[in-house]
Design an enzyme around this catalytic site. Structure first.
Site, PDB file in Angstrom:
ATOM      1  N   ASP A  37      47.139  80.319  49.275  1.00 43.65           N
ATOM      2  CA  ASP A  37      47.580  79.855  47.948  1.00 43.65           C
ATOM      3  C   ASP A  37      48.392  80.963  47.298  1.00 43.65           C
ATOM      4  OD1 ASP A  37      47.461  78.948  45.064  1.00 43.65           O
ATOM      5  OD2 ASP A  37      46.015  77.516  45.844  1.00 43.65           O
ATOM      6  N   VAL A  53      53.974  78.130  50.325  1.00 47.12           N
ATOM      7  CA  VAL A  53      54.233  77.172  51.412  1.00 47.12           C
ATOM      8  C   VAL A  53      55.704  76.790  51.553  1.00 47.12           C
ATOM      9  CG1 VAL A  53      51.894  76.207  51.348  1.00 47.12           C
ATOM     10  CG2 VAL A  53      53.710  75.136  49.965  1.00 47.12           C
ATOM     11  N   ASN A  79      47.558  71.021  51.542  1.00 41.96           N
ATOM     12  CA  ASN A  79      47.117  70.394  50.285  1.00 41.96           C
ATOM     13  C   ASN A  79      47.859  70.921  49.063  1.00 41.96           C
ATOM     14  OD1 ASN A  79      44.765  69.262  48.454  1.00 41.96           O
ATOM     15  ND2 ASN A  79      44.844  71.463  48.032  1.00 41.96           N
ATOM     16  N   TYR A 146      57.617  63.167  42.780  1.00 39.52           N
ATOM     17  CA  TYR A 146      56.229  63.187  43.279  1.00 39.52           C
ATOM     18  C   TYR A 146      55.973  61.981  44.177  1.00 39.52           C
ATOM     19  CZ  TYR A 146      51.146  63.916  43.198  1.00 39.52           C
ATOM     20  OH  TYR A 146      49.835  64.126  43.553  1.00 39.52           O
ATOM     21  N   LYS A 150      55.245  62.308  48.164  1.00 40.37           N
ATOM     22  CA  LYS A 150      53.942  61.901  48.707  1.00 40.37           C
ATOM     23  C   LYS A 150      54.086  60.760  49.720  1.00 40.37           C
ATOM     24  CE  LYS A 150      51.390  64.926  46.605  1.00 40.37           C
ATOM     25  NZ  LYS A 150      50.670  65.969  47.362  1.00 40.37           N
ATOM     26  N   THR A 181      40.412  67.074  38.163  1.00 39.77           N
ATOM     27  CA  THR A 181      40.630  68.500  38.435  1.00 39.77           C
ATOM     28  C   THR A 181      41.039  69.177  37.128  1.00 39.77           C
ATOM     29  OG1 THR A 181      42.932  68.113  38.994  1.00 39.77           O
ATOM     30  CG2 THR A 181      41.378  68.060  40.815  1.00 39.77           C
TER      31      THR A 181
HETATM   32  N1  LIG Z   1      44.423  65.633  40.962  1.00 43.06           N
HETATM   33  C1  LIG Z   1      44.784  64.408  41.297  1.00 43.06           C
HETATM   34  O1  LIG Z   1      44.547  63.435  40.561  1.00 43.06           O
HETATM   35  C2  LIG Z   1      45.505  64.176  42.603  1.00 43.06           C
HETATM   36  C3  LIG Z   1      45.670  62.850  43.053  1.00 43.06           C
HETATM   37  C4  LIG Z   1      46.315  62.627  44.270  1.00 43.06           C
HETATM   38  C5  LIG Z   1      46.802  63.689  45.005  1.00 43.06           C
HETATM   39  N2  LIG Z   1      46.647  64.965  44.541  1.00 43.06           N
HETATM   40  C6  LIG Z   1      47.185  66.045  45.372  1.00 43.06           C
HETATM   41  O2  LIG Z   1      46.109  66.863  45.802  1.00 43.06           O
HETATM   42  C7  LIG Z   1      46.568  68.203  45.999  1.00 43.06           C
HETATM   43  C8  LIG Z   1      45.694  69.154  45.202  1.00 43.06           C
HETATM   44  O3  LIG Z   1      45.778  68.790  43.840  1.00 43.06           O
HETATM   45  P1  LIG Z   1      44.796  69.364  42.709  1.00 43.06           P
HETATM   46  O4  LIG Z   1      44.650  68.308  41.700  1.00 43.06           O
HETATM   47  O5  LIG Z   1      43.602  69.974  43.341  1.00 43.06           O
HETATM   48  O6  LIG Z   1      45.773  70.460  42.076  1.00 43.06           O
HETATM   49  P2  LIG Z   1      45.516  71.956  41.557  1.00 43.06           P
HETATM   50  O7  LIG Z   1      46.662  72.259  40.658  1.00 43.06           O
HETATM   51  O8  LIG Z   1      44.119  72.117  41.051  1.00 43.06           O
HETATM   52  O9  LIG Z   1      45.671  72.806  42.912  1.00 43.06           O
HETATM   53  C9  LIG Z   1      46.913  72.928  43.561  1.00 43.06           C
HETATM   54  C10 LIG Z   1      46.974  74.316  44.162  1.00 43.06           C
HETATM   55  O10 LIG Z   1      48.241  74.434  44.860  1.00 43.06           O
HETATM   56  C11 LIG Z   1      48.705  75.766  44.664  1.00 43.06           C
HETATM   57  N3  LIG Z   1      50.152  75.828  44.897  1.00 43.06           N
HETATM   58  C12 LIG Z   1      51.143  75.294  44.136  1.00 43.06           C
HETATM   59  N4  LIG Z   1      52.330  75.607  44.661  1.00 43.06           N
HETATM   60  C13 LIG Z   1      52.098  76.346  45.783  1.00 43.06           C
HETATM   61  C14 LIG Z   1      52.936  76.948  46.767  1.00 43.06           C
HETATM   62  N5  LIG Z   1      54.269  76.899  46.717  1.00 43.06           N
HETATM   63  N6  LIG Z   1      52.342  77.623  47.797  1.00 43.06           N
HETATM   64  C15 LIG Z   1      50.988  77.714  47.865  1.00 43.06           C
HETATM   65  N7  LIG Z   1      50.154  77.176  46.967  1.00 43.06           N
HETATM   66  C16 LIG Z   1      50.704  76.489  45.936  1.00 43.06           C
HETATM   67  C17 LIG Z   1      48.318  76.097  43.227  1.00 43.06           C
HETATM   68  O11 LIG Z   1      48.295  77.507  43.007  1.00 43.06           O
HETATM   69  C18 LIG Z   1      46.940  75.449  43.121  1.00 43.06           C
HETATM   70  O12 LIG Z   1      45.895  76.361  43.423  1.00 43.06           O
HETATM   71  C19 LIG Z   1      48.037  68.218  45.559  1.00 43.06           C
HETATM   72  O13 LIG Z   1      48.863  68.070  46.707  1.00 43.06           O
HETATM   73  C20 LIG Z   1      48.121  67.000  44.665  1.00 43.06           C
HETATM   74  O14 LIG Z   1      49.423  66.481  44.591  1.00 43.06           O
HETATM   75  C21 LIG Z   1      46.006  65.233  43.361  1.00 43.06           C
END
Ligand SMILES: NC(=O)c1ccc[n+]([C@@H]2O[C@H](COP(=O)([O-])OP(=O)(O)OC[C@H]3O[C@@H](n4cnc5c(N)ncnc54)[C@H](O)[C@@H]3O)[C@@H](O)[C@H]2O)c1
Length: 236
Positions: A37, A53, A79, A146, A150, A181
């Site tokens: 991360d 990433v 992720n 987004y 996705k 989250t």
């Molecule tokens: N929260 C939701 O409702 C939800 C729903 C569907 C999908 N998602 C997907 O699930 C995944 C996790 O989401 P979350 O809600 O836990 O988000 P979050 O913001 O809590 O965590 C995302 C993490 O990704 C890291 N990150 C961002 N850009 C980065 C990069 N370039 N390189 C490395 N790390 C990086 C951030 O530092 C963070 O720790 C994401 O892909 C999100 O799109 C989330």
């Protein structure tokens, strides 16, 4: 013996939210989770490799560090993700479009590239889980980059599943609905209650529920274990 004993799992975006819950779940099942991360993990005692990433050199460093320390990589959860500026396409913010596509789609593909190359060398059972979203499956108003990213992750994953079907590497994507989250906690109650109403289950999901899905996917792809109706498992 735990389900994931001796398995080494890279989790990008594992410092928070869904990724952190997955790391905790895998650790509880005996795996060694690696948090990759841009930020250090919010909690827990994990091996952390600062990773962006979107940068090939950063991903090469990640793979090199994990292989040097543990010798192998059995699991990738790609992720890491960011959210977008929402609005109709006539108001598209090109800079934000590029940023979201770069992390949410290109970042997943690049991470797969460098980690799967290591898995190919190993020739042992391995599992890749890419994080898509409900917004990659259904149409949602005012979502541009987004939704596109996705949907791209979901079909990229299908393609890799077919490509690698005759090897020991398995590919799956998870498409969560709205999850409780840190991000959702910053939104006004009126927004989160609308999100909850859109969920068939009538509430936001908890990160641990997504982690259970990831564990389920690994249990069959990696270990051959069978999940029982009571939530337990039988090792094969
Ligand atoms: N929260 C939701 O409702 C939800 C729903 C569907 C999908 N998602 C997907 O699930 C995944 C996790 O989401 P979350 O809600 O836990 O988000 P979050 O913001 O809590 O965590 C995302 C993490 O990704 C890291 N990150 C961002 N850009 C980065 C990069 N370039 N390189 C490395 N790390 C990086 C951030 O530092 C963070 O720790 C994401 O892909 C999100 O799109 C989330």
């Amino acid at each position: 013996m735990a389900l994931l004993d001796e398995k080494v799992a890279i989790i990008t975006g594992g410092a928070n939210g869904i990724g952190l819950a997955i790391a905790q779940k895998f650790a509880a099942e005996g795996a060694t989770p690696i948090i990759a991360d841009m930020k250090a993990p919010a909690e827990g005692n994990f091996f952390f490799v600062e990773t962006n990433v979107t940068q090939p050199a950063s991903l090469t460093n990640l793979v090199d560090q994990v292989v040097a320390k543990y010798g192998h990589i059995d699991v990738l959860v790609a992720n890491a993700g960011i959210t977008e500026h929402k609005g109709p396409v006539s108001q598209l913010d090109e800079e934000n479009w590029n940023a979201v596509i770069n992390v949410d789609l290109n970042g997943v593909v690049l991470t797969n590239k460098y980690v799967v190359a290591q898995m190919e060398k190993q020739g042992t059972p391995a599992s890749v889980i890419n994080t898509s979203s409900i917004l990659g499956v259904v149409g949602a108003a005012n979502s541009q980059a987004y939704s596109a990213a996705k949907a791209g992750v979901a079909n990229f994953t299908r393609s890799q599943g077919v490509t690698y079907a005759k090897t020991k590497i398995r590919f799956n994507a998870i498409a969560p609905g709205y999850v409780n989250t840190a991000l959702s906690k910053t939104l006004p109650e009126s927004v989160t209650s609308t999100m909850a109403e859109r969920m068939p289950i009538g509430r936001l999901l908890e990160p641990e529920e997504i982690a259970n899905v990831a564990l389920f996917l690994l249990s069959t792809a990696l270990t051959g274990a069978v999940i029982n109706a009571d939530g337990g498992y039988t090792a094969q």
